[in-house]
Design an enzyme around this catalytic site. Structure first.
Site, mmCIF file in Angstrom:
data_model
loop_
_atom_site.group_PDB
_atom_site.id
_atom_site.type_symbol
_atom_site.label_atom_id
_atom_site.label_comp_id
_atom_site.label_asym_id
_atom_site.label_seq_id
_atom_site.Cartn_x
_atom_site.Cartn_y
_atom_site.Cartn_z
ATOM 1 N N ASN A 15 0.738 -1.278 0.179
ATOM 2 C CA ASN A 15 -0.015 0.186 0.077
ATOM 3 C C ASN A 15 0.971 1.220 0.044
ATOM 4 O O ASN A 15 1.572 1.600 1.100
ATOM 5 C CB ASN A 15 -0.823 0.180 1.329
ATOM 6 C CG ASN A 15 -1.762 1.278 1.425
ATOM 7 O OD1 ASN A 15 -1.719 2.082 0.472
ATOM 8 N ND2 ASN A 15 -2.570 1.382 2.683
ATOM 9 N N TRP A 16 0.964 1.957 -1.088
ATOM 10 C CA TRP A 16 2.108 2.790 -1.410
ATOM 11 C C TRP A 16 1.587 4.125 -0.415
ATOM 12 O O TRP A 16 2.291 4.991 -0.258
ATOM 13 C CB TRP A 16 2.341 3.314 -2.641
ATOM 14 C CG TRP A 16 3.039 2.381 -3.686
ATOM 15 C CD1 TRP A 16 3.456 0.982 -3.080
ATOM 16 C CD2 TRP A 16 3.316 2.436 -4.987
ATOM 17 N NE1 TRP A 16 4.233 0.666 -4.302
ATOM 18 C CE2 TRP A 16 4.007 1.511 -5.409
ATOM 19 C CE3 TRP A 16 3.178 3.534 -5.936
ATOM 20 C CZ2 TRP A 16 4.640 1.263 -6.492
ATOM 21 C CZ3 TRP A 16 3.925 3.146 -6.967
ATOM 22 C CH2 TRP A 16 4.462 2.270 -7.374
ATOM 23 N N LYS A 17 0.296 4.356 0.093
ATOM 24 C CA LYS A 17 -0.384 5.377 0.530
ATOM 25 C C LYS A 17 0.011 6.641 -0.471
ATOM 26 O O LYS A 17 -0.073 6.435 -1.598
ATOM 27 C CB LYS A 17 0.266 5.797 1.943
ATOM 28 C CG LYS A 17 -0.110 4.271 2.621
ATOM 29 C CD LYS A 17 0.098 4.629 4.205
ATOM 30 C CE LYS A 17 -0.015 3.272 4.731
ATOM 31 N NZ LYS A 17 0.146 3.418 6.338
ATOM 32 N N HIS A 102 -9.235 1.596 5.211
ATOM 33 C CA HIS A 102 -8.169 1.666 5.853
ATOM 34 C C HIS A 102 -8.127 2.414 7.064
ATOM 35 O O HIS A 102 -9.146 3.483 6.966
ATOM 36 C CB HIS A 102 -7.062 2.295 4.769
ATOM 37 C CG HIS A 102 -5.740 2.193 5.326
ATOM 38 N ND1 HIS A 102 -5.225 3.130 6.332
ATOM 39 C CD2 HIS A 102 -4.855 1.386 5.109
ATOM 40 C CE1 HIS A 102 -3.915 2.782 6.715
ATOM 41 N NE2 HIS A 102 -3.574 1.725 5.971
ATOM 42 N N GLU A 104 -6.738 4.964 7.902
ATOM 43 C CA GLU A 104 -6.487 6.452 7.676
ATOM 44 C C GLU A 104 -7.557 6.930 7.014
ATOM 45 O O GLU A 104 -7.955 8.295 7.292
ATOM 46 C CB GLU A 104 -5.057 6.493 6.769
ATOM 47 C CG GLU A 104 -3.978 6.418 7.405
ATOM 48 C CD GLU A 104 -2.555 5.589 6.935
ATOM 49 O OE1 GLU A 104 -2.849 5.602 5.422
ATOM 50 O OE2 GLU A 104 -1.776 5.131 7.483
ATOM 51 N N GLU A 174 -5.203 -4.607 10.775
ATOM 52 C CA GLU A 174 -4.069 -3.565 10.922
ATOM 53 C C GLU A 174 -4.313 -2.726 11.934
ATOM 54 O O GLU A 174 -5.239 -1.741 12.146
ATOM 55 C CB GLU A 174 -4.143 -2.381 9.674
ATOM 56 C CG GLU A 174 -4.101 -3.137 8.280
ATOM 57 C CD GLU A 174 -3.366 -2.170 7.308
ATOM 58 O OE1 GLU A 174 -2.159 -2.737 6.550
ATOM 59 O OE2 GLU A 174 -3.584 -1.104 7.281
ATOM 60 N N GLY A 180 2.997 2.505 10.625
ATOM 61 C CA GLY A 180 3.797 3.512 10.443
ATOM 62 C C GLY A 180 4.814 3.885 11.805
ATOM 63 O O GLY A 180 5.277 4.907 11.853
ATOM 64 N N SER A 218 3.839 -2.091 10.147
ATOM 65 C CA SER A 218 5.330 -2.204 10.688
ATOM 66 C C SER A 218 5.672 -3.580 10.116
ATOM 67 O O SER A 218 6.568 -3.982 10.961
ATOM 68 C CB SER A 218 5.370 -1.871 11.966
ATOM 69 O OG SER A 218 5.114 -0.246 12.149
ATOM 70 N N GLY A 239 3.052 -0.889 4.185
ATOM 71 C CA GLY A 239 3.043 0.504 3.967
ATOM 72 C C GLY A 239 4.468 0.663 3.731
ATOM 73 O O GLY A 239 4.760 0.525 2.336
ATOM 74 N N GLY A 240 4.841 1.276 4.355
ATOM 75 C CA GLY A 240 6.433 1.805 4.118
ATOM 76 C C GLY A 240 7.330 0.961 3.595
ATOM 77 O O GLY A 240 8.080 1.446 2.516
HETATM 78 P P1 13P Z 1 3.282 0.448 7.614
HETATM 79 O O1 13P Z 1 3.617 -0.929 7.037
HETATM 80 O O2 13P Z 1 3.890 1.532 6.966
HETATM 81 O O3 13P Z 1 3.258 0.494 9.230
HETATM 82 O O4 13P Z 1 1.827 0.506 7.079
HETATM 83 C C1 13P Z 1 0.816 -0.407 7.123
HETATM 84 C C2 13P Z 1 -0.394 0.144 6.405
HETATM 85 O O5 13P Z 1 -1.062 1.016 6.785
HETATM 86 C C3 13P Z 1 -0.697 -0.990 5.356
HETATM 87 O O6 13P Z 1 -2.027 -0.477 4.824
#
Ligand code: 13P
Length: 260
Positions: A15-17, A102, A104, A174, A180, A218, A239-240
Site C-alpha cells: 500500500n503505497w499510500k 483503511h 487512515e 491492521e 507507521g 510495521s 506500507g512503508g
Molecule cells: P506500515 O507498514 O507503514 O506500518 O503501514 C501499514 C499499512 O497501513 C498498510 O496499509
C-alpha cells in the site's frame, strides 16, 4: 506447519499510500515485476498505488505475475461526486484490488463501517477484490475492546454481502497503533486477532473461512517470516516497506518461506 495453513495462498500487497512520482515509480514497479517472477505458486503479490498511477502500474506490471490496485474507491457507481474514483474506473485499468476501510480513511475522512461495507460491495460489483481493513486503536486495545472493535467493523461488511460475495474478499487486520510506528503487533497478538476474525468469517459460511486474512502494521523483512508463519496469518499489507523494492521483495520471499 499446520495443514490448514498450507492450503491457503500467501498474499503480500503493498500500500503505497500517498507516495510516489512517475520516475521513481517506474523503478519500483519494474523491480516488483521482476521479483514477482521469482516467487513460487503459493505466493501472490501486488501493489495498491495512488489512482493517478494506475495506468503506469498497468503498463509496467501488465503481463507480470504482480497485480495492482487502488487504495480506496467511491461508494457510488458514478455521478456528481467531485474528486472520487469509481470502482469501475479502477477496473478499466486492469486493477485487481481495492483497499477499503483503511484506518487512515476511517480517521481522516470519517469513514464508518457501513460506508466501508458499501465500498466493498461496489468493488465486487466491478470485479475487484476488496481488501477490507479492520483494526483497533491503542486506547481500544488497552481497554480490552479489540475483538469488539474489529468484530463490529468486519460484521458490517459481512452483513452487506452474500455468502458467495464474501468468499471473494480479503481481510486485513491492521492495528492502528502499529501502522507507521515501527511497533508491530507481536506474533501472538496478531495471531489471536486473526483467529478471532477467521471464526467470524466462518460463521458466514464454510468457504468464507478461507479468505486471506492479512496482517498490516510495521511489517519489515526482519519480522515478516515469523508473522506469516502463524496459522491464521495469510500474508501482509505493507506500507512503508513497500516503497523500497528490496524490502518489499524480501517480505514476499518471507511469505514464500512460510508457504513451502
Ligand atoms: P506500515 O507498514 O507503514 O506500518 O503501514 C501499514 C499499512 O497501513 C498498510 O496499509
Amino acid at each position: 506447519m499446520p495443514k490448514e495453513q498450507a492450503k491457503r495462498t500467501k498474499l503480500v500487497i503493498g500500500n503505497w499510500k500517498m507516495h510516489g512520482r512517475l520516475v521513481e515509480n517506474a523503478v519500483l514497479l519494474q523491480a516488483v515485476a521482476a521479483g514477482a517472477a521469482t516467487l513460487q505458486k503459493g505466493v501472490r503479490t501486488g501493489v495498491c498505488v495512488p489512482a493517478p498511477y494506475l495506468a503506469q502500474a498497468q503498463a509496467l506490471l501488465g503481463g507480470s505475475l504482480a497485480a495492482w490496485g487502488v487504495q480506496d474507491i467511491s461508494a457510488h457507481v458514478q455521478g456528481a461526486y467531485t474528486g472520487e474514483v469509481a470502482a469501475g474506473m479502477a477496473a478499466d485499468f486492469g486493477a485487481t484490488f481495492a483497499v477499503v476501510g483503511h484506518s487512515e480513511r476511517r480517521a481522516y475522512h470519517c469513514e464508518h463501517s457501513d460506508l466501508v461495507a458499501v465500498k466493498a460491495l461496489r468493488a465486487l460489483e466491478a470485479g475487484l477484490t476488496p481488501i477490507v481493513c479492520v483494526g483497533e486503536t491503542l486506547e481500544q486495545r488497552d481497554n480490552g475492546s479489540t475483538e469488539q472493535v474489529v468484530g463490529t467493523q468486519l460484521e458490517a461488511v459481512l452483513l452487506m454481502l452474500s455468502e458467495e460475495q464474501a468468499t471473494k474478499i480479503v481481510v486485513a487486520y491492521e492495528p492502528v497503533w502499529a501502522i507507521g510506528t515501527g511497533k508491530s503487533a507481536t506474533t501472538e497478538q496478531a495471531q489471536q486477532v486473526h483467529a478471532f476474525l477467521r471464526a467470524q468469517l466462518a460463521s458466514k459460511g464454510a468457504a468464507v473461512a478461507n479468505v486471506p486474512v492479512l496482517y498490516g502494521g510495521s511489517v519489515k523483512p526482519e519480522n515478516a517470516e515469523e508473522l506469516f508463519a502463524q496459522q491464521d496469518i495469510d500474508g501482509g499489507l505493507i506500507g512503508g516497506a513497500s516503497l523500497k523494492s528490496n524490502d518489499f521483495l524480501a517480505i514476499c520471499q518471507a511469505a514464500q518461506n512460510g508457504s513451502v
